[in-house]
Scaffold this motif. Structure first.
Motif, PDB file in Angstrom:
ATOM      1  N   ILE A 151      -2.121  -5.511   5.882  1.00 62.60           N
ATOM      2  CA  ILE A 151      -1.157  -4.428   6.049  1.00 62.60           C
ATOM      3  C   ILE A 151      -0.326  -4.256   4.783  1.00 62.60           C
ATOM      4  N   ILE A 152       0.087  -5.353   4.185  1.00 59.60           N
ATOM      5  CA  ILE A 152       0.868  -5.289   2.947  1.00 59.60           C
ATOM      6  C   ILE A 152       0.069  -4.585   1.857  1.00 59.60           C
ATOM      7  N   ASN A 153      -1.194  -4.944   1.714  1.00 62.21           N
ATOM      8  CA  ASN A 153      -2.044  -4.297   0.705  1.00 62.21           C
ATOM      9  C   ASN A 153      -2.221  -2.814   0.988  1.00 62.21           C
ATOM     10  N   ARG A 154      -2.400  -2.447   2.264  1.00 62.12           N
ATOM     11  CA  ARG A 154      -2.559  -1.041   2.626  1.00 62.12           C
ATOM     12  C   ARG A 154      -1.292  -0.260   2.298  1.00 62.12           C
ATOM     13  N   VAL A 155      -0.143  -0.821   2.623  1.00 60.64           N
ATOM     14  CA  VAL A 155       1.133  -0.143   2.371  1.00 60.64           C
ATOM     15  C   VAL A 155       1.324   0.080   0.872  1.00 60.64           C
ATOM     16  N   ILE A 156       1.051  -0.926   0.073  1.00 61.21           N
ATOM     17  CA  ILE A 156       1.198  -0.802  -1.377  1.00 61.21           C
ATOM     18  C   ILE A 156       0.221   0.229  -1.926  1.00 61.21           C
ATOM     19  N   SER A 188      -3.678  10.200   5.608  1.00 63.57           N
ATOM     20  CA  SER A 188      -4.254   9.596   6.811  1.00 63.57           C
ATOM     21  C   SER A 188      -5.773   9.749   6.828  1.00 63.57           C
ATOM     22  N   LEU A 189      -6.261  10.851   6.300  1.00 60.92           N
ATOM     23  CA  LEU A 189      -7.709  11.044   6.212  1.00 60.92           C
ATOM     24  C   LEU A 189      -8.326  10.124   5.162  1.00 60.92           C
ATOM     25  N   VAL A 229       0.619   5.929   8.687  1.00 61.61           N
ATOM     26  CA  VAL A 229       1.020   6.192   7.302  1.00 61.61           C
ATOM     27  C   VAL A 229       2.528   6.359   7.233  1.00 61.61           C
ATOM     28  N   HIS A 230       3.081   7.104   8.170  1.00 66.15           N
ATOM     29  CA  HIS A 230       4.521   7.331   8.184  1.00 66.15           C
ATOM     30  C   HIS A 230       5.280   6.012   8.369  1.00 66.15           C
TER      31      HIS A 230
END
Length: 72
Positions: free
Chosen positions: A5-10, A27-28, A37-38
């Protein structure tokens, strides 16, 4: 918080800073919901990197200001 999750957020934050895309477009690209995403960019990013959060917040505020023009 999970490392994935941390990697995705960054990655999402870097992407929106570079491109200025909307949450819907992101999001796509990242294959997650608009809500995810929000939440990533509003809640989780603040915990991870406050400086990056400030940059992303300005982009998201701009999108909110012009959404009536885009039909949202």
């Amino acid at each position: 918080m999970n490392k994935y999750i941390i990697n995705r957020v960054i990655n999402e934050a870097k992407y929106i800073i570079e491109t200025g895309d909307t949450v819907r477009q992101m999001s796509l690209i990242f294959d997650v919901s608009k809500s995810t995403v929000h939440k990533d960019l509003h809640d989780r990013l603040l915990e991870i990197d406050a400086d990056m959060y400030d940059k992303v917040s300005k982009i998201l505020a701009y999108h909110a200001d012009i959404r009536h023009i885009r039909g949202g």
